[in-house]
Design a protein around this motif. Structure first.
Motif, PDB file in Angstrom:
ATOM      1  N   TYR A   5      23.606 -34.160   0.120  1.00 11.16           N
ATOM      2  CA  TYR A   5      24.284 -35.394   0.516  1.00 11.16           C
ATOM      3  C   TYR A   5      25.635 -35.459  -0.189  1.00 11.16           C
ATOM      4  O   TYR A   5      25.692 -35.484  -1.420  1.00 11.16           O
ATOM      5  N   MET A   7      29.387 -37.576  -0.243  1.00  9.35           N
ATOM      6  CA  MET A   7      29.930 -38.872   0.179  1.00  9.35           C
ATOM      7  C   MET A   7      31.344 -39.027  -0.367  1.00  9.35           C
ATOM      8  O   MET A   7      31.545 -39.009  -1.589  1.00  9.35           O
ATOM      9  N   LYS A   9      34.044 -41.218  -1.458  1.00 10.61           N
ATOM     10  CA  LYS A   9      33.940 -42.588  -1.971  1.00 10.61           C
ATOM     11  C   LYS A   9      35.101 -43.442  -1.456  1.00 10.61           C
ATOM     12  O   LYS A   9      36.052 -42.912  -0.864  1.00 10.61           O
ATOM     13  N   ALA A  35      27.547 -37.020   9.770  1.00  9.69           N
ATOM     14  CA  ALA A  35      28.684 -37.681   9.123  1.00  9.69           C
ATOM     15  C   ALA A  35      28.905 -39.043   9.765  1.00  9.69           C
ATOM     16  O   ALA A  35      28.772 -39.195  10.983  1.00  9.69           O
ATOM     17  N   VAL A  40      28.527 -49.157   2.153  1.00 11.50           N
ATOM     18  CA  VAL A  40      27.273 -49.078   1.410  1.00 11.50           C
ATOM     19  C   VAL A  40      26.828 -50.492   1.021  1.00 11.50           C
ATOM     20  O   VAL A  40      27.633 -51.292   0.540  1.00 11.50           O
ATOM     21  N   HIS A  48      20.885 -45.506  -4.806  1.00 15.78           N
ATOM     22  CA  HIS A  48      21.621 -44.248  -4.931  1.00 15.78           C
ATOM     23  C   HIS A  48      21.895 -43.904  -6.393  1.00 15.78           C
ATOM     24  O   HIS A  48      21.795 -42.752  -6.803  1.00 15.78           O
ATOM     25  N   VAL A  70      32.825 -45.751   2.990  1.00 17.74           N
ATOM     26  CA  VAL A  70      32.679 -44.389   2.467  1.00 17.74           C
ATOM     27  C   VAL A  70      32.413 -43.480   3.659  1.00 17.74           C
ATOM     28  O   VAL A  70      31.997 -43.945   4.722  1.00 17.74           O
ATOM     29  N   ALA A  72      29.985 -40.797   4.668  1.00 20.28           N
ATOM     30  CA  ALA A  72      28.697 -40.214   4.281  1.00 20.28           C
ATOM     31  C   ALA A  72      28.435 -38.954   5.104  1.00 20.28           C
ATOM     32  O   ALA A  72      28.639 -38.959   6.319  1.00 20.28           O
ATOM     33  N   HIS A 115      30.998 -37.860  -4.072  1.00 15.85           N
ATOM     34  CA  HIS A 115      29.682 -37.696  -4.680  1.00 15.85           C
ATOM     35  C   HIS A 115      29.024 -36.450  -4.110  1.00 15.85           C
ATOM     36  O   HIS A 115      29.153 -36.171  -2.920  1.00 15.85           O
ATOM     37  N   GLU A 126      18.608 -38.924  -1.428  1.00 12.27           N
ATOM     38  CA  GLU A 126      19.907 -39.532  -1.104  1.00 12.27           C
ATOM     39  C   GLU A 126      20.193 -39.478   0.395  1.00 12.27           C
ATOM     40  O   GLU A 126      20.699 -40.448   0.968  1.00 12.27           O
ATOM     41  N   PHE A 130      20.639 -42.984   3.349  1.00 14.90           N
ATOM     42  CA  PHE A 130      21.799 -43.290   4.197  1.00 14.90           C
ATOM     43  C   PHE A 130      21.656 -42.843   5.651  1.00 14.90           C
ATOM     44  O   PHE A 130      22.414 -43.294   6.508  1.00 14.90           O
TER      45      PHE A 130
END
Ligand code: DAT
Ligand code: MG
Length: 147
Positions: A5, A7, A9, A35, A40, A48, A70, A72, A115, A126, A130
Motif C-alpha cells: 500500500y 499513499m 500524502k 489507485a 482519509v 492506519h 491523498v 491511495a 507512505h 493497510e 482503504f
C-alpha cells in the motif's frame, strides 16, 4: 505476487507530485493494481497509524493525513514492500538520500510526501483499510518477462 500500500500524502497532492512519483514506481517495473484520490477519514487514519498511537506526534499525524486528498495506491511486484521503501527513502529528511523520493522532494520530516507499508502483513492490513477486494485489478503485463 507481493503487494504493498503506497499513499501520496496531502503534501504530495498539493505540490503536484502525483505524476512524478507514479512515474518512478512505473520506471522501477512495479505493477499498479489500484489507485484513487480520497480524503482519509479520522477512523481510517487512526487505524492506519495505530502503531504510533500514544506517541507525541500522533495527533499531528492524524490531522495531517486527513487534511486534504491523498492518492491511495496498491502496487505489485517481487519484494515490492522492501523495494518500494528503498525508492521512498528514510523517514527523517536528514537521512533520506538523494535519488529517493523523500531525498529529492521532501524538506521537513512530517511532510515526507509518501507512505509505504513496512511489511507484507502491514500491507495486507493497510490495503483493506482503504480498498475493497474488487477494486484491485487482476491483469498480466507482457513486459514482466523482461524485468
Ligand atoms: P515511515 O513513514 O517511513 O514508515 P513511520 O512509520 O516511523 O515512518 O512514521 C510514520 C510517519 O510519522 C512518518 O512518515 C512521519 C511521522 N513521524 C515519524 N516519526 C516522527 C517524529 N519523530 N516526529 C514527527 N513525525 C514523525
Ligand atoms: Mg511506517
Amino acid at each position: 505476487m507481493e503487494q504493498t500500500y503506497l499513499m501520496i500524502k496531502p503534501d504530495g497532492v498539493q505540490r503536484g507530485l502525483i505524476g512524478r512519483i507514479v512515474s518512478r514506481l512505473e520506471d522501477k517495473g512495479f505493477k499498479l493494481v489500484a489507485a484513487k484520490l480520497i480524503t482519509v477519514t479520522d477512523e481510517q487514519a487512526k487505524k492506519h497509524y495505530a502503531e504510533h498511537a500514544g506517541k507525541d506526534f500522533f495527533p499531528n499525524l492524524v490531522t495531517f493525513i486527513t487534511s486534504g486528498p491523498v492518492f491511495a495506491m496498491v502496487w505489485e511486484g517481487d519484494d515490492v514492500v522492501a523495494l518500494s521503501r528503498l525508492l521512498i527513502g528514510k523517514t527523517r529528511v536528514g537521512e533520506a538520500l538523494p535519488g529517493t523520493i523523500r531525498g529529492d522532494f521532501a524538506s521537513h520530516t512530517p511532510l515526507n510526501l509518501i507512505h509505504g507499508s513496512d511489511s507484507p502483513e502491514s500491507a495486507e492490513r493497510e490495503i483493506f483499510n482503504f480498498f475493497a477486494a474488487d477494486e484491485l485489478a487482476k491483469y498480466n503485463k507482457d513486459i514482466a518477462a523482461w524485468l
